[in-house]
Enzyme design. Structure first.
Site, PDB file in Angstrom:
ATOM      1  N   CYS A  88      65.424 -33.458  36.383  1.00 45.82           N
ATOM      2  CA  CYS A  88      66.194 -33.109  37.586  1.00 45.82           C
ATOM      3  C   CYS A  88      65.720 -33.829  38.839  1.00 45.82           C
ATOM      4  O   CYS A  88      65.807 -33.278  39.949  1.00 45.82           O
ATOM      5  CB  CYS A  88      66.157 -31.596  37.795  1.00 45.82           C
ATOM      6  SG  CYS A  88      66.893 -30.670  36.429  1.00 45.82           S
TER       7      CYS A  88
ATOM      8  N   LYS B 284      65.929 -19.432  38.555  1.00 43.22           N
ATOM      9  CA  LYS B 284      66.402 -20.098  37.341  1.00 43.22           C
ATOM     10  C   LYS B 284      65.216 -20.268  36.400  1.00 43.22           C
ATOM     11  O   LYS B 284      64.230 -20.937  36.730  1.00 43.22           O
ATOM     12  CB  LYS B 284      67.023 -21.452  37.674  1.00 43.22           C
ATOM     13  CG  LYS B 284      67.556 -22.203  36.458  1.00 43.22           C
ATOM     14  CD  LYS B 284      68.192 -23.525  36.868  1.00 43.22           C
ATOM     15  CE  LYS B 284      68.711 -24.292  35.671  1.00 43.22           C
ATOM     16  NZ  LYS B 284      69.314 -25.585  36.068  1.00 43.22           N
TER      17      LYS B 284
ATOM     18  N   LYS C 255      69.678 -16.943  36.778  1.00 39.54           N
ATOM     19  CA  LYS C 255      70.106 -17.639  35.566  1.00 39.54           C
ATOM     20  C   LYS C 255      68.932 -17.719  34.600  1.00 39.54           C
ATOM     21  O   LYS C 255      67.850 -18.149  35.008  1.00 39.54           O
ATOM     22  CB  LYS C 255      70.600 -19.052  35.930  1.00 39.54           C
ATOM     23  CG  LYS C 255      71.077 -19.876  34.745  1.00 39.54           C
ATOM     24  CD  LYS C 255      71.511 -21.273  35.189  1.00 39.54           C
ATOM     25  CE  LYS C 255      72.025 -22.078  33.991  1.00 39.54           C
ATOM     26  NZ  LYS C 255      72.409 -23.445  34.381  1.00 39.54           N
TER      27      LYS C 255
ATOM     28  N   SER D 251      75.343 -20.520  28.467  1.00 36.54           N
ATOM     29  CA  SER D 251      75.965 -21.036  27.252  1.00 36.54           C
ATOM     30  C   SER D 251      75.466 -20.354  25.985  1.00 36.54           C
ATOM     31  O   SER D 251      76.246 -20.043  25.085  1.00 36.54           O
ATOM     32  CB  SER D 251      75.725 -22.545  27.159  1.00 36.54           C
ATOM     33  OG  SER D 251      74.325 -22.830  27.127  1.00 36.54           O
TER      34      SER D 251
END
Length: 327
Positions: A129, A198, A251, A277
């Site tokens: 990232c 996250k 998340k 997902s």
């Protein structure tokens, strides 16, 4: 005491249960993720996510219209570029895939809120990232140089017409850097939904197929949070609020409802939960094998997110949930 107090009295009739229901999911709560790819007429199903597709921009526009017609107020866009490089050029270039998809959707469905994922992993040739040290094979991202790239990316997305910037890379100081870049470019009124808590989760596997963003080496544990930690999430949200976040996200969602609750208790900002997902694919697999009732499990799960304190839910089930709610 019993028999004077009988809680079952309020469960005796469907309409009565509706009247005293504490948490209700509506389409207003939902945000639908979409994956944009170059080309035309492309709708490639993600093998690990039945019913989820990589879509060319013309197909993204069709999906956006359907989402809006279902009463869902927002989508979030992820991009898969043709080419990837160490500078994550596709993330911040004015002709990037997310930028083009954003403009196309806003022209076709101006009242649909377009949220954009502001991250770099889909655009780097190593799948991490941000910037890496030359020759580094551990995946340890250089934090401060990456902040400049995130600011550039957010401004390019704003120029394309994005309604909400959603940075997800978990870099220290990323909200402040993006807020400063947006303000300097004249986008003072553009809100930021920070992926504030996250986690480095195993639940992301199918997403990495959809976004083609799996790390080529190492992992993301040096910048995403340890799943064992709860207090650290509160520290992260405090920092993001101080840096100018307008909304906060937790998340994943399913295994982190305690975190959603703690975040909601700690702030007056809107809190979003990302029904990720892996959570989606587990339900789909169970339903396709006839092991569970998909509608009942999905709606129970979404209601649980609301009960835990989520104001908004990003979910691949959004279209199905909207149809079930309408019926």
């Amino acid at each position: 005491m019993f028999p004077i107090h009988r809680p079952r009295r309020l469960r005796s009739h469907p309409q009565l249960r509706r009247m005293v229901r504490e948490n209700i999911v509506t389409t207003n709560d939902l945000i639908y993720p979409l994956f944009a790819v170059p080309g035309e007429g492309i709708a490639q199903e993600v093998k690990s996510m039945p019913g989820v597709y990589q879509l060319s921009i013309d197909k993204i526009v069709e999906e956006a219209k359907e989402v809006y017609d279902l009463g869902i107020p927002s989508i979030i866009l992820f991009g898969i570029p043709d080419d990837k490089d160490g500078e994550a050029t596709g993330a911040w270039h004015d002709c990037g895939i997310v930028q083009k998809a954003t403009t196309a959707v806003k022209e076709a469905v101006p009242d649909l809120i377009v949220m954009v994922d502001t991250c770099l992993c889909e655009y780097t040739n190593h799948g991490h990232c941000g910037y890496l040290e030359v020759g580094d094979l551990t995946g340890r991202v250089l934090n401060d140089p990456t902040l400049e790239l995130l600011g550039k990316t957010a401004v390019s997305q704003a120029k394309a017409g994005a309604d909400i910037i959603a940075p997800s890379g978990m870099m220290d100081g990323f909200v402040q850097a993006i807020r400063a870049a947006l303000d300097k470019a004249g986008y003072q009124d553009l809100p930021i939904m920070s992926y504030a808590a996250k986690y480095a989760s195993a639940y992301y596997g199918p997403f990495r197929d959809a976004a083609e963003s799996a790390p080529q080496f190492g992992d993301r544990r040096t910048y995403q949070m340890d799943p064992a930690n709860g207090r650290e999430a509160l520290k992260e949200i405090e920092l993001d609020i101080a840096e100018g976040a307008d909304m906060l996200m937790v998340k994943p969602a399913l295994a982190y409802m305690d975190i959603i609750w703690r975040v909601k208790e700690a702030t007056h900002l809107p809190v979003a939960a990302y029904n990720v997902s892996g959570e989606y694919s587990m339900v789909k697999a169970g339903a396709l094998n006839g092991w569970i009732d998909e509608e009942k499990v999905v709606m129970e799960t979404l209601t649980a997110f609301k009960r835990s304190g989520a104001d908004l839910i990003l979910t691949y089930h959004a279209k199905d949930a909207a149809r079930w709610l309408a019926n």
